[in-house]
Design an enzyme around this catalytic site. Structure first.
Site, PDB file in Angstrom:
ATOM      1  CB  SER A   7      25.769  52.570  67.499  1.00 17.83           C
ATOM      2  OG  SER A   7      26.002  53.381  68.631  1.00 17.83           O
ATOM      3  CG  ASP A  65      21.676  49.914  73.565  1.00 17.40           C
ATOM      4  OD1 ASP A  65      22.669  50.309  74.199  1.00 17.40           O
ATOM      5  OD2 ASP A  65      21.590  49.998  72.316  1.00 17.40           O
ATOM      6  CG  HIS A  69      25.310  49.543  71.992  1.00 15.83           C
ATOM      7  ND1 HIS A  69      24.236  50.273  71.521  1.00 15.83           N
ATOM      8  CD2 HIS A  69      26.398  50.065  71.380  1.00 15.83           C
ATOM      9  CE1 HIS A  69      24.663  51.194  70.686  1.00 15.83           C
ATOM     10  NE2 HIS A  69      25.973  51.081  70.560  1.00 15.83           N
TER      11      HIS A  69
END
Length: 318
Positions: free
Chosen positions: A190, A261, A294
């Site tokens: 991320s 995601d 995610h």
């Protein structure tokens, strides 16, 4: 309906203390942060009860604060950054490579060190630092661990060059004391992936965004569920330097992104890969995973292990 979060979660307990010290007007921001922390940390299975409800809350709260949240690249006063604890995973076999692995927004180094220690990569030393705690624009200024300030979780948001340079320099400093025969790399998840990619661009240019020299020689960069900062100006910087273009052509990068995601949407990962490729990063691998949100899964980490073994020439146990 708000997403449910385990009351036993360490993240819940830590954030709850912060919330209790804030006025009631800040509680909604803090709870939104809590939801992101709970869904955005590294894991090997999705939190199905959170994802769809979380993103609706996330978008609504973000919009409610956007009218008075300053852009992340607008500050003129020089900031100081105090980085948190660094966790080190020693190689179980002959030391051949050292990789700094960077966590995501609101996380800490220890979260990833546990997973990395379990990987079948006995020749890698992992260094897992913790980002500074700072106000973050996307949360209306609420503080959490972050490698740089961000107003939008994509490559289209304003760039906090000072924060990016500070974190990239911290990573380079961690690698600068490694033995000369050890191959060096940077990886992340991320926001950590964003710093890894930014480090790659600094490496090929030989300098940070502020013009200071970047002296660490990276052999590999890995980015999971991330995005490319400063993408708008990258092409002109690479094409304007013959040496930078030469380095970019052979620089190894692995990008992985889940099509499901909902925190850093897949389109941002795809666009980052396209931007890097069109800028001259020809040794780039982009892997996609249907249904992946995610977080990470064994299939993705297997890809990371195989790619690192091949690119770094790792030998395994003897």
């Amino acid at each position: 309906m708000m997403p449910k979060v385990s009351l036993q979660s360490p993240v819940y307990k830590q954030t709850k203390l912060k919330v209790e010290k804030k006025r009631s007007g800040n509680k909604r921001k803090a709870y939104m942060l809590l939801c992101l922390l709970h869904t955005g940390k590294s894991r090997v299975a999705p939190l199905n009860h959170c994802n769809k409800q979380f993103i609706a809350v996330f978008q609504a709260v973000r919009m409610s604060f956007s009218s008075h949240s300053g852009g992340s690249g607008s500050r003129t006063a020089r900031r100081t950054f105090e980085f948190g604890r660094t966790h080190v995973v020693r190689p179980k076999g002959r030391h051949q490579a050292t990789i700094v692995w960077l966590h995501g927004l609101g996380d800490k180094g220890s979260s990833w060190s546990q997973l990395l220690e379990s990987l079948p990569l006995p020749n890698i030393k992992w260094i897992c630092p913790t980002a500074p705690t700072r106000p973050v624009a996307i949360f209306g200024g609420f503080p959490c661990t972050a490698w740089f300030d961000v107003g939008d979780l994509s490559e289209d948001g304003p760039d906090d060059l000072e924060g990016l340079d500070a974190s990239a320099a911290h990573v380079a400093n961690l690698l600068s004391t490694e033995p000369a025969d050890i191959k060096l790399g940077v990886g992340g998840f991320s926001m950590g992936a964003a710093i890894a990619l930014y480090s790659a661009t600094c490496c090929v240019q030989g300098k940070y965004g502020n013009g200071n020299p970047y002296v660490v020689n990276l052999s590999a960069v890995v980015g999971l569920s991330g995005w490319l900062p400063c993408s708008r100006s990258l092409r002109s910087k690479i094409e304007g330097s013959h040496e930078a273009a030469r380095r970019a052509a052979s620089f190894p990068i692995l990008l992985c992104h889940g099509r499901g995601d909902d925190v850093v949407p897949y389109k941002h990962g795809e666009k980052s890969a396209q931007t890097l490729s069109s800028t001259g990063f020809r040794n780039l691998t982009f892997r996609t995973y249907n249904g992946l949100g995610h977080y990470t899964v064994p299939e993705e980490m297997d890809e990371v292990c195989n790619w690192l073994t091949a690119r770094l020439g790792l030998e395994g146990f003897h």
